[in-house]
Enzyme design. Structure first.
Site, PDB file in Angstrom:
ATOM      1  N   TYR A 443      -5.695  26.209  -5.896  1.00  0.00           N
ATOM      2  CA  TYR A 443      -5.273  26.523  -4.514  1.00  0.00           C
ATOM      3  C   TYR A 443      -3.991  25.795  -4.124  1.00  0.00           C
ATOM      4  CZ  TYR A 443      -8.447  22.622  -2.835  1.00  0.00           C
ATOM      5  OH  TYR A 443      -9.107  21.446  -2.606  1.00  0.00           O
ATOM      6  N   GLU A 444      -3.436  26.254  -3.012  1.00  0.00           N
ATOM      7  CA  GLU A 444      -2.115  25.758  -2.560  1.00  0.00           C
ATOM      8  C   GLU A 444      -1.062  25.944  -3.647  1.00  0.00           C
ATOM      9  OE1 GLU A 444      -1.727  25.276   0.423  1.00  0.00           O
ATOM     10  OE2 GLU A 444      -3.790  24.935   1.067  1.00  0.00           O
ATOM     11  N   GLY A 445      -1.156  27.051  -4.365  1.00  0.00           N
ATOM     12  CA  GLY A 445      -0.202  27.325  -5.444  1.00  0.00           C
ATOM     13  C   GLY A 445      -0.724  26.755  -6.746  1.00  0.00           C
ATOM     14  N   GLN A 450       3.629  25.724  -9.036  1.00  0.00           N
ATOM     15  CA  GLN A 450       4.282  24.423  -8.829  1.00  0.00           C
ATOM     16  C   GLN A 450       5.412  24.241  -9.841  1.00  0.00           C
ATOM     17  OE1 GLN A 450       3.314  22.803  -6.149  1.00  0.00           O
ATOM     18  NE2 GLN A 450       1.580  24.202  -5.906  1.00  0.00           N
TER      19      GLN A 450
END
Lengths: 606, 606
Positions: A443-445, A450
């Site tokens: 999650y969050e990329g 990243q």
């Protein structure tokens, strides 16, 4: 699981002996009150709350999980009481603006708090964590009326917030978002659509839930340039600061997941729900980027906290469990066997955990100083400076998020490994840490995203390698100071060599990528991991230097503490850092080694 | 989860084009019937059973799990029917002795069967798998009466077996076993004690369960030299080939685990249960070693099968899911976005999975030829030869078990990663593969134990490096054949360099370990991983060579298949093998880097 103890000694060491936080705070516009005594008191209170209230709910929360009852999410037993205690302690507003009820302390203190809470009970910490993301978005992009109406009860913790981005057909690729926002005569909007994977999407902890929703207005351009941001509360504000009538927001489903079961992950349905635009029309993605950077650093914590928790429990087990004799002869002849601590391979696993937890914490504390200058409302006045800090933090963010969550997950797996077969049994809790931490690289990329953000955007596109030049200059300046210290010299020397190599690799990639765009994506993962290993090495050099000084000058910590830092630094340089060279090697392989195989031939059934 | 398709093409390629199994089988005393047509027919039937019966129960078995009802274990819905089909198909006796009802086919065919079944449904495959372990022990160490009584119904599959080793205070260190065996006048024993983590300890699939139990007779010496082996059936045989009255065996508990939930892991209580000694008194550990080697190769399969299953499903998802555009420009302009297949980093993950699944399978098939000569009753007549094969297999076993389960687990994590956030949701089944596979590095000896067995026992103690010399000679002889092929040359050259390096590392470790015994344990993990990377590289060279030949001579497989082999080989040498050098670097670090920190200073609370 046995226990959790907040690592206050290590925190103290980082704050005062490695990063000189006291001076740093005094340079901030909102740092005057963050005196060493105040910081100590806050972190001490936080530690108690984590050890006594949050950690005891960690395992039971996993066993019970969240439940969907009559369309509403019920959190596990004890969560509501713990959350009330959290609100009563004023924890949510620690680093938030005073005018909306916050305590206006530096952002880094908020991160330190988040780390401890996340270590004690990650799933719990997601409720206030996601709310913080929504608060940051409102602070930066909401108008005064929106801030008064929503930010005040959220700062208090009475209301919480969510971020509604993902839809069934898209997560990373938000340009595909379909949720509609139809303008009304009163200036508000009607929101209709389905959002999935919404953390804290519904729960019974707070009086109201403020959803920040990505949606498209009717005439919006295609792709990411046609996305706007909306506030869509579960209950409409009654104008007196309380939750009023229900809005068109409902829970479509509660996901069954591998872990973080006490954190509610919801499918949220918006049916002609009242929404209020935040910021400008079609500028939603830009607003989201601010949120994403803070959310990504928040997720990087999940690489550090669970590694620490797993380490603490694996270490306790290794000291207590006895199996076989040490290869170099009996160590505890009076016992039936020697403790696991006498087996080198067990120490390898424990030292890896320690190196990741403490090295990762140092990385977070290092980066947090940049965040203090520019995150969420505490903006310094000099906008050039702000941009400088933003750029520096922007470079470090994908390294922190990508590298620390990968290594943190590895560390939790090692903690389980120390327990042998017992690690696989639910009772000991070690497997829960693994399951809970597995989400961090997703999650969050994802790690892949990243890596692209780091190499493609931050290094090559935005700075043409300048970000690496700046950072490695900092590394080299530090390393040169330690070339005359017999203990530090070999590590300082390695840092100097890595600084050169990192620049050289960046330059080579820049040249190749001019002709071959796939090279960026092909090299990104190895570049990210390499960068992480080097950044962590730099932190271990700084910690080792501070430990040398502490030993020489009789610092605040015990000799055992300092000696352990030096031993762990040596372990890191000798036994973990060599992996960086494997990444350096692979990184320059032609992109063909990944791309040459046609999709048809890429198969398992021929 | 979408699907499972048995990789029959790859199997066919390995059997006929890489390892020349047809000639190998004809050289075996029990290989005459294993003609290519017969092998094809057996594996084809096995594939159908796996695809149509076992795989559909994989996810439902996890959701339902095993239950303890009135002291007996109930397996998930459909398991009993599937097991009946398995028995009816005669699968349990495939490679077992004819005189007890088996089909007397080579052991490697059993392994191939096990791999497919384990890929389709690992938890199910553990019931017959553990039974096979018990059968092997009886075949080798039981007397004729014991074989007739127990082996016959077990070969049929009507009865199953378990291995009862672990106790609460010891797993690895079996010298601490406390279970008692008191001799009776009739020559039998009364067994009393508690065993934990007993896979298939109880279930409702078979009529009887034959426990092989490690225990101590009253006057037995301390430690491993005082351990004997006993048959302790759940129901005593009635003398007519059926289960009779109940023995003093009961289920103390059913473990709650991270995964393999459809496989019953039991605490077994033996209360004055009737037991019958197998083999000689106090020689139980020696008998166990035979079992362990086969069990360890069986567990190595868990590195390969789940990697394959995860790869198949991740690949299907990557082809179907669309997100973002390829960095080198739009690839599917008519679509809203490009499929994941056009992103290099996604390909990196898929190719890693493919390299591990296919490279691991090749390692298993390579080693299985040694097993054919000496495993379980099919002993060739020349005992010197048997010893030679046993030594060779003994060297490879810890590499297969240790390296393949570590890399296999990594591969399943990558499959989950390809799914992004969806990988974390139970529905897609990708997280189940991760949870189920996590046990593989723990049971049948942790990775640390495999590493010690490899470096300490097999390489340094038993052969003074000879095992590495022999194996690298095989590598070099093969590699030299390919130095004139333009495609194969760089890889063949690497194999030659690695052969030299492996010997040099072994020699260095031997010299250092003479003075510093801790060095063995300190270097073991890196040595194991290094060995695995090199062995897998050797297999990729062999597969690449066979693919070159297939392309040149129009072999049995498609061009796509051969090209994919070559592309995957290149990927392996360029992007996975470099990690071996990190292990080579760390391996020679002084043991002090692990051992210097005193237990007191090794802490988190200073």
């Amino acid at each position: 699981m046995a226990s959790y103890k907040a690592p206050l000694t290590d925190v103290n060491f980082l704050l005062n002996e490695v990063f000189d936080y006291p001076s740093h705070y005094q340079r901030l516009s909102n740092g005057a009150e963050a005196t060493p005594d105040m910081v100590d008191a806050i972190l001490g209170e936080c530690a108690k709350f984590c050890e006594n209230t949050l950690f005891p709910l960690y395992q039971s929360g996993d066993q019970e999980g969240c439940k969907l009852v009559d369309g509403e999410v019920k959190t596990p037993a004890g969560y509501k009481e713990a959350y009330d205690e959290y609100v009563a302690g004023g924890w949510q507003g620690l680093s938030s603006l005073e005018e909306y009820g916050g305590q206006n302390l530096p952002a880094s203190l908020g991160l330190m708090k988040q780390e401890m809470m996340g270590t004690a009970n990650w799933p719990f910490s997601m409720y206030p964590g996601l709310s913080m993301g929504a608060m940051n978005t409102l602070q930066l992009h909401g108008d005064e009326d929106q801030r008064q109406t929503y930010l005040t009860p959220m700062t208090e913790g009475r209301w919480t917030g969510t971020m509604c981005l993902t839809e069934p057909q898209c997560g990373t690729d938000l340009g595909q978002v379909r949720t509609k926002a139809v303008p009304q005569e009163d200036g508000s909007y009607r929101i209709t659509g389905t959002k999935i994977f919404i953390s804290s999407g519904d729960h019974d902890l707070a009086e109201n839930i403020v959803h920040i929703v990505l949606a498209r207005t009717p005439e919006a351009p295609k792709g990411t340039k046609g996305i706007s941001l909306f506030i869509v509360p579960k209950y409409l504000p009654d104008g007196k600061g309380n939750a009023g009538e229900a809005n068109g927001v409902s829970v479509g489903a509660l996901e069954e997941k591998m872990g973080i079961k006490a954190s509610a992950t919801c499918t949220m349905n918006f049916d002609d729900a009242n929404g209020y635009m935040v910021g400008e029309e079609n500028k939603g993605m830009e607003c989201m980027f601010t949120f994403m950077n803070t959310a990504r650093i928040g997720t990087a914590i999940q690489g550090v906290g669970p590694a620490e928790l797993s380490y603490q429990n694996a270490l306790a087990y290794a000291k207590e469990r006895r199996s076989m004799r040490a290869l170099s002869g009996k160590k505890e002849p009076e016992q039936v066997a020697d403790s696991l601590m006498y087996h080198a391979d067990v120490r390898r696993m424990l030292l890896t955990q320690k190196a990741v937890a403490e090295g990762g914490r140092a990385m977070l504390y290092d980066a947090a100083q940049y965040a203090d200058h520019m995150v969420c409302g505490h903006l310094e006045e000099d906008t050039k400076k702000i941009q400088k800090y933003d750029d520096k933090l922007g470079f470090l963010t994908p390294i922190l998020k990508g590298f620390l969550t990968e290594k943190g997950y590895e560390a939790t797996n090692l903690g389980m490994q120390v327990f042998g077969g017992h690690g696989y049994i639910k009772e000991h809790g070690m497997e829960q840490i693994v399951r809970d931490t597995r989400i961090a690289t997703l999650y969050e990329g994802t790690t892949g995203i990243q890596a692209l953000d780091l190499l493609g955007r931050k290094v090559l596109m935005m700075t043409q390698g300048g970000a690496v030049r700046d950072f490695t200059l900092r590394m080299s300046n530090e390393a040169r100071k330690h070339l005359t210290d017999s203990t530090l010299r070999p590590w300082a020397w390695q840092i100097l060599k890595l600084a050169t190599q990192w620049n050289w690799l960046t330059f080579r990639l820049m040249v190749i990528a001019r002709k071959d765009r796939d090279m960026v994506s092909a090299a990104a993962h190895d570049f990210l991991m390499y960068s992480g290993y080097v950044y962590m090495a730099f932190m271990w050099l700084r910690m080792a230097a501070a430990a040398r000084q502490g030993l020489a000058e009789g610092g605040d910590q015990s000799e055992d503490f300092y000696n352990a830092k030096l031993a762990t630094a040596e372990f890191y340089f000798e036994r973990m850092l060599p992996q960086a060279q494997g990444h350096a090697d692979s990184m320059l392989s032609p992109s063909d080694t990944l791309m040459q195989l046609g999709n048809e031939a890429f198969a398992f059934d021929y």
